[in-house]
Each structure stands twice: as structure tokens, then as C-alpha cells.
Write an enzyme that holds these catalytic residues in place. Structure first.
Site, PDB file in Angstrom:
ATOM      1  NE  ARG A  29      -1.401  -0.269   3.065  1.00  0.00           N
ATOM      2  CZ  ARG A  29      -1.423   0.598   4.293  1.00  0.00           C
ATOM      3  NH1 ARG A  29      -0.469   1.316   4.602  1.00  0.00           N
ATOM      4  NH2 ARG A  29      -2.647   0.749   4.703  1.00  0.00           N
ATOM      5  CG  ASP A  30       7.497   2.111  -1.994  1.00  0.00           C
ATOM      6  OD1 ASP A  30       7.760   3.131  -2.238  1.00  0.00           O
ATOM      7  OD2 ASP A  30       7.914   1.013  -2.088  1.00  0.00           O
ATOM      8  CG  ASN A  87      13.644  10.516  -3.410  1.00  0.00           C
ATOM      9  OD1 ASN A  87      14.152  11.135  -2.376  1.00  0.00           O
ATOM     10  ND2 ASN A  87      13.353   9.287  -3.150  1.00  0.00           N
ATOM     11  CB  VAL A  96       8.801   6.001 -10.345  1.00  0.00           C
ATOM     12  CG1 VAL A  96       7.601   5.957 -11.160  1.00  0.00           C
ATOM     13  CG2 VAL A  96       9.278   4.347  -9.935  1.00  0.00           C
ATOM     14  CG  HIS A 100       6.874   9.073  -6.275  1.00  0.00           C
ATOM     15  ND1 HIS A 100       7.301   9.203  -7.491  1.00  0.00           N
ATOM     16  CD2 HIS A 100       7.567   8.717  -5.442  1.00  0.00           C
ATOM     17  CE1 HIS A 100       8.809   8.858  -7.352  1.00  0.00           C
ATOM     18  NE2 HIS A 100       8.889   8.614  -6.043  1.00  0.00           N
ATOM     19  CG  HIS A 102       9.010   8.418  -0.925  1.00  0.00           C
ATOM     20  ND1 HIS A 102       8.944   6.979  -1.221  1.00  0.00           N
ATOM     21  CD2 HIS A 102       9.467   8.808  -1.972  1.00  0.00           C
ATOM     22  CE1 HIS A 102       9.806   6.957  -2.167  1.00  0.00           C
ATOM     23  NE2 HIS A 102       9.848   8.016  -3.009  1.00  0.00           N
TER      24      HIS A 102
HETATM   25  P1  AMP Z   1      11.545   7.031  -5.745  1.00  0.00           P
HETATM   26  O1  AMP Z   1      12.828   6.319  -5.779  1.00  0.00           O
HETATM   27  O2  AMP Z   1      11.602   8.134  -5.028  1.00  0.00           O
HETATM   28  O3  AMP Z   1      11.340   7.050  -7.320  1.00  0.00           O
HETATM   29  O4  AMP Z   1      10.441   6.095  -5.414  1.00  0.00           O
HETATM   30  C1  AMP Z   1       9.803   5.224  -6.308  1.00  0.00           C
HETATM   31  C2  AMP Z   1       9.220   4.082  -5.544  1.00  0.00           C
HETATM   32  O5  AMP Z   1       8.074   3.317  -6.075  1.00  0.00           O
HETATM   33  C3  AMP Z   1      10.119   3.058  -4.586  1.00  0.00           C
HETATM   34  O6  AMP Z   1       9.982   3.320  -3.066  1.00  0.00           O
HETATM   35  C4  AMP Z   1       9.723   1.796  -5.112  1.00  0.00           C
HETATM   36  O7  AMP Z   1       9.759   0.962  -4.079  1.00  0.00           O
HETATM   37  C5  AMP Z   1       8.283   2.218  -5.480  1.00  0.00           C
HETATM   38  N1  AMP Z   1       7.460   1.297  -6.478  1.00  0.00           N
HETATM   39  C6  AMP Z   1       8.051   0.866  -7.678  1.00  0.00           C
HETATM   40  N2  AMP Z   1       7.150   0.040  -8.260  1.00  0.00           N
HETATM   41  C7  AMP Z   1       5.977   0.215  -7.466  1.00  0.00           C
HETATM   42  C8  AMP Z   1       4.786  -0.623  -7.581  1.00  0.00           C
HETATM   43  N3  AMP Z   1       4.339  -1.316  -8.451  1.00  0.00           N
HETATM   44  N4  AMP Z   1       3.760  -0.367  -6.705  1.00  0.00           N
HETATM   45  C9  AMP Z   1       3.962   0.358  -5.454  1.00  0.00           C
HETATM   46  N5  AMP Z   1       5.281   1.096  -5.379  1.00  0.00           N
HETATM   47  C10 AMP Z   1       6.417   0.957  -6.446  1.00  0.00           C
END
Ligand code: AMP
Length: 113
Positions: A29-30, A87, A96, A100, A102
Site C-alpha cells: 500500500r502506498d 510515472n 522513486v 512501479h 500505481h
Molecule cells: P512516483 O511519484 O510515481 O515515483 O510514486 C512513488 C510513490 O511511492 C508515491 O506515491 C509515494 O507516496 C510512495 N512511497 C514513498 N515512500 C513509500 C514507502 N516507504 N512505502 C510506501 N509507499 C511509499
């Protein structure tokens, strides 16, 4: 990758709310959910961006999408609908740098933009 957040989740060095794992991917989960269901489907193998995918990754990327569909079904949002997003780089909103997918659902989503 030493300093990759999602590699550390894969290796259990950082905790996460993991809801699925198999030989290729992990799903959790995000931490900052944008919808009632917001799950990230992440390959075990470090791949920085979608730009780094090659023909050899077709099976992996297909598996990521099929896994998202299974989680949508288990979450009861398959009929109501959901969105899958990957993304890429700065203007795509990637924060990140370990690819991944979403999975977002459980509410009416607005238009992209
Ligand atoms: P993006 O912006 O597409 O790179 O998505 C990265 C996602 O990772 C964001 O929606 C963050 O909220 C999520 N995220 C960052 N750190 C963590 C974590 N430790 N556990 C779960 N989700 C995370």
C-alpha cells in the site's frame, strides 16, 4: 541498489504494508494514498525508469499489469473501475526511481493532467 527505497522494501530492510508477493513482484500500500485503494506493484529487480525497460522485460511488465488486475478484483474495485499509472522521470512525476505501477481506485477519479 544500495540506496533505493523500493529495493529496501523488497529486502525487508524498510517496512511496508505488503499485500502480495511472488517470484517477480511485490505489492504494497502506498504510504500517502491518493484513493481508498492505492497499491504499488514493484518488480523485485531494480529498474530505474520505464526508459530502462527492454524487450526482455515484456513478461515482467505484463505480469505487473495482471497482478494489478488481481489486486483490483480482490479489493472489489474491478467492476467500479480503477486506474493504472507508471510515472517516468521528472515531468512525469516520478519520485522513486525503481519502476512501479500505481493501482488507484475506490472513488471517482478525475481526468488526468
Ligand atoms: P512516483 O511519484 O510515481 O515515483 O510514486 C512513488 C510513490 O511511492 C508515491 O506515491 C509515494 O507516496 C510512495 N512511497 C514513498 N515512500 C513509500 C514507502 N516507504 N512505502 C510506501 N509507499 C511509499
Amino acid at each position: 541498489m544500495e540506496n533505493c527505497l523500493f529495493c529496501k522494501i523488497v529486502s525487508r530492510d524498510i517496512p511496508a504494508d505488503i499485500i502480495h508477493e511472488d517470484d517477480q513482484v511485490i505489492a504494497f500500500r502506498d504510504v500517502n494514498p491518493q484513493a481508498p485503494v492505492h497499491v504499488l506493484i514493484v518488480p523485485h529487480r531494480h529498474i530505474s525508469t520505464v526508459n530502462d525497460l527492454t524487450d526482455k522485460d515484456q513478461s515482467l511488465t505484463g505480469h505487473m499489469i495482471l497482478t494489478a488486475g488481481q489486486i483490483a478484483l480482490q479489493s472489489g474495485i474491478d467492476d467500479s473501475g480503477y486506474r493504472l499509472i507508471m510515472n517516468c522521470n521528472q515531468e512525469g512525476g516520478q519520485t522513486v526511481f525503481h519502476i512501479h505501477l500505481h493501482l488507484l481506485g475506490g472513488r471517482q477519479l478525475t481526468h488526468l493532467g
